[in-house]
Structures are given as structure tokens and as C-alpha cells.
Design an enzyme around this catalytic site. Structure first.
Site: not given
Ligand code: ADP
Length: 395
Positions: A10, A381
Site C-alpha cells: 500500500n 484489507e
């Protein structure tokens, strides 16, 4: 069965979060973060099993951080990587699901940069750096917006002239899709339903906050819009304000658009209301000491959250349950209780004892008897990104 390995990345403008995940396994083999990239004070920290380490990064660029990361990944991986899964914020209307990254996907992420000027370019930097370091592995883009592409037009269109949508793609997109998808999937599993079955309201409450109505695994509406500013009160974002506020500030204070964007994105929300902090835990401590700004900030946050959840009910034929997730949703019994105090009209009722004693990191039911279900469900996530990356490779 061998457990395949996925590296989840990310990449933000000044940080890279990463995790090495084993398929279907709860905990990452290792995870960490490169922070303050581009500042001259960049560092890389990671934890694996029971160890935790931190190093400084000489020139602090994204590529340097990726290069420093590679030997760590190799050291902790007990087999070759099957995929690298990248979180990408804005997929626009191009992407309704995860995509294996090739030149056309890179072009499309670039083309969507106008819709997410802070996020997509940073995501691309991370993808390019990772592709250089891991050239032989499949790279997959998992979009924050993709889950919400199932919204019907009456939920995603603004009441603006058609041409703005047709020519400039101005519409509601929604974000936090991986989180809403993950927790609603978990809720269906936990309550003995078929995979994806159920009519859920999901409240993802972290630094960014959004609500979502999910029917049988499909997002029907969500509170964020063209950008993540729309909707709920957040850490530093205002959420909904009168759309004429821009013009009013320009006329009365002479502020330009950059100043107004700064105000609404960085100086508002919990921080702006309290005059103290964007951090809910600190606000709760200050409120307990009688700090008026902190008390007001929490009240506005919870009331606006309740209002948003009510409005999301319009997207569902019935309500099976409400799910709380994200740092605030998972940990703040007070926010859950204050929000539910505004929601008696649809029969949602807390079991206060279960709410106050909900264990950290474990999915827990907190509704009273006779109420639609209310659950606290820890989001993951990275796990969702890892699963979507692997699922894509099977096609
Ligand atoms: P991000 O969106 O950056 O991933 P998180 O999901 O970690 O953020 O959520 C951060 C928020 O969660 C902060 O406002 C923090 O104060 C809040 N939070 C974390 N733990 C608690 C707690 N025990 N009580 C209240 N708020 C908490």
C-alpha cells in the site's frame, strides 16, 4: 496443501505499508512500513514472529525503500512469491474488479490520477518500484473503488448536467471498498449465511470514515463520493458541507481553492471541531475530563454517522445487521453507543454489557435481543487484497 505467498503493498505519497501474507492464514509472516519517504528522515520498520526492527533509509525515495525491502522479503519467505497485490485508490469506471497489471492497466491508473491526485500517482510509484524489484512475479491492482461499481445509477449520479458525467466522469465512486467487502463477507460467514448473502450496513471508521449498504455481496450505496471528502465527519476531513461553502469563503474571505481544499481535507473533521486532535482515543480522554470541544466533536461525529446509516437503509430491502470496523469502529464502545442512541427508530439496540466488553481483535455480536444484529468485525484489507490477487491468478 501448499500455502501460496503474497506480498501486499500500500504505497502512499510518503509511506509504503507492506505485508507478506500466506494464503488463508490469519497473521502476516512479516509486515511493516517505510515512513517519511522523501523527507531526509525516512525509515523502514518491520515485525516478524516476535522480532521488531527499524533501519534508516539513506536517500529515502520509494525505489530505495523497495530495494531495502527485497532482501527482507526473501529472508522471510519460505517459498517464491505467487503475487504482489497493490492497493490502488481510484479505479474510476474502468475497473469493477482486481486486475493483473500490464501496460494498459498502468495507463488507466494514470488516466484516473485527475480523480485522485494525491493517491494514484503514489500508488503508481509503488507499482513501478515493485515491478523493477520483482520482475518475474504477477502484480495485481486491487482498487478501493471497484467494490462500489455495483451501485445503481440513482446512487452514483450527482444531480448535475449529464455532460459532466459523460465527458468528465463526474459521479460518486466511493472508497474503502476492500474493507466493506471484507467485513460484510465475514458477517455472512459468522452468521451461517451463504457466502455473500445478507443485507448489511457497514461503518468503516478510521482516519477516513465511510458507510456502505451491501446487499448479497454487492455495494448498493456508500457515503464517499467523487473523492473521499464526501459523507461522514472524519479525522481531519469535514465530510458533507453546503456545496456553496466554497463560493462563500471565496467571496467573504478571499480564499482560493487550494486554501479551501486544505481547510476541508486537513483542518476540519474531529480536529477542526475539537480544536484539539484528530485522534478519537485522545478525544475520548479529553471528553472524560470535560473538554467542551472534544465532547462536541464526538457528538457531531456520532450523530452524523447515525444519519448516514439511516440514509443507507434506503438502498436495502431489509436490514440483517450493522457492522462496525476500522480503528474507531473496532475499539470505541463509546462511539458505538452514542451512535446507536440516535438509531432507535429502526429498532437497533445495543447489549451495553457486550458492547463495553467487546474483546480487541475478535468479531463480536453486541446487539440486544430482538434487535437486528450489530457486530464489531475487525477489518483486514491486506488479507482481502491478498485473496483477490490470488483469486485473479486462478482465472
Ligand atoms: P487508518 O484509517 O489510518 O487506518 P485506523 O483504522 O487505525 O486508521 O483508525 C485510527 C483511529 O482509531 C484513530 O482516531 C484512533 O484514535 C482510533 N482508535 C484506535 N484505538 C482506539 C480506542 N481504543 N478507542 C478509541 N479510538 C481508538
Amino acid at each position: 496443501m501448499t500455502q501460496r505467498l503474497v506480498l501486499v503493498i500500500n504505497c502512499g505519497s510518503s509511506s509504503i505499508k507492506f505485508a507478506l501474507r500466506r494464503e488463508a492464514d490469519g497473521k502476516p509472516l512479516m509486515s511493516g512500513m517505510a515512513e517519511r519517504l522523501g523527507s531526509g528522515r525516512a525509515s523502514l520498520s518491520w515485525r516478524a514472529a516476535n522480532t521488531q526492527q527499524e533501519i534508516t533509509l539513506a536517500d529515502g525515495e520509494h525505489a530505495t525503500a523497495m530495494t531495502a525491502l527485497m532482501p527482507l522479503i526473501k529472508q522471510h519467505a519460505d517459498q517464491p512469491l505467487s503475487a504482489v497485490g497493490h492497493r490502488v485508490v481510484h479505479g474510476g469506471e474502468h475497473f469493477t474488479r482486481a486486475q493483473q497489471i500490464d501496460a494498459s492497466v498502468l495507463d488507466a491508473i494514470q488516466a484516473n490520477a485527475a480523480l485522485a491526485p494525491l493517491h494514484n500517482p503514489a500508488n503508481l510509484t509503488g507499482i513501478h518500484a515493485a515491478m523493477r524489484v520483482f520482475p518475474d512475479v504477477a502484480h495485481v491492482a486491487v482498487f478501493d473503488t471497484a467494490f462500489h461499481q455495483s451501485m445503481p445509477a440513482h446512487a452514483y449520479r450527482y444531480a448535475l448536467p449529464e455532460a459532466l458525467y459523460q465527458q468528465y466522469a463526474i459521479r460518486r465512486y466511493g472508497f474503502h471498498g476492500t474493507s466493506h467487502q471484507y467485513v460484510t463477507d465475514q458477517a455472512s460467514k459468522l452468521t451461517g449465511r451463504q457466502p455473500e448473502e445478507g443485507a448489511w450496513l457497514s461503518a468503516h471508521l478510521g482516519n477516513g470514515c465511510s458507510t456502505c449498504a451491501v446487499l448479497n455481496g454487492r455495494s448498493m450505496d456508500t457515503s464517499m463520493g467523487l473523492t473521499p471528502l464526501e459523507g461522514l465527519v472524519m479525522g481531519t476531513r469535514s465530510g458533507d458541507v453546503d456545496p456553496n461553502l466554497h463560493a462563500h469563503l471565496q467571496r467573504t474571505l478571499g480564499w482560493d481553492l487550494m486554501r479551501i481544499e486544505q481547510l476541508l481535507n486537513r483542518e476540519s473533521g474531529l480536529l477542526g471541531l475539537s480544536g484539539l486532535t484528530n485522534d478519537m482515543r485522545q478525544l475520548e480522554e479529553a471528553a472524560a475530563q470535560g473538554h467542551a470541544g472534544a465532547i462536541l466533536a464526538i457528538e457531531v461525529f456520532c450523530y452524523r454517522l447515525a444519519r448516514s446509516l439511516f440514509s443507507m437503509c434506503a438502498a436495502l430491502p431489509r436490514l440483517d445487521g450493522l457492522l462496525f470496523t476500522g480503528g474507531i469502529g473496532e475499539n470505541s464502545a463509546k462511539v458505538r453507543a452514542r451512535t446507536l442512541a440516535h438509531m432507535a427508530a429502526i429498532g437497533l439496540k445495543l447489549d451495553h454489557n457486550a458492547n463495553d466488553n467487546a474483546p480487541k481483535g475478535v468479531a463480536t455480536a453486541i446487539h440486544a435481543q430482538g434487535s437486528p444484529m450489530i457486530w464489531v468485525i475487525p477489518t483486514d484489507e491486506e488479507r482481502q487484497i491478498a485473496q483477490e490477487s490470488l483469486a485473479l491468478l486462478e482465472h
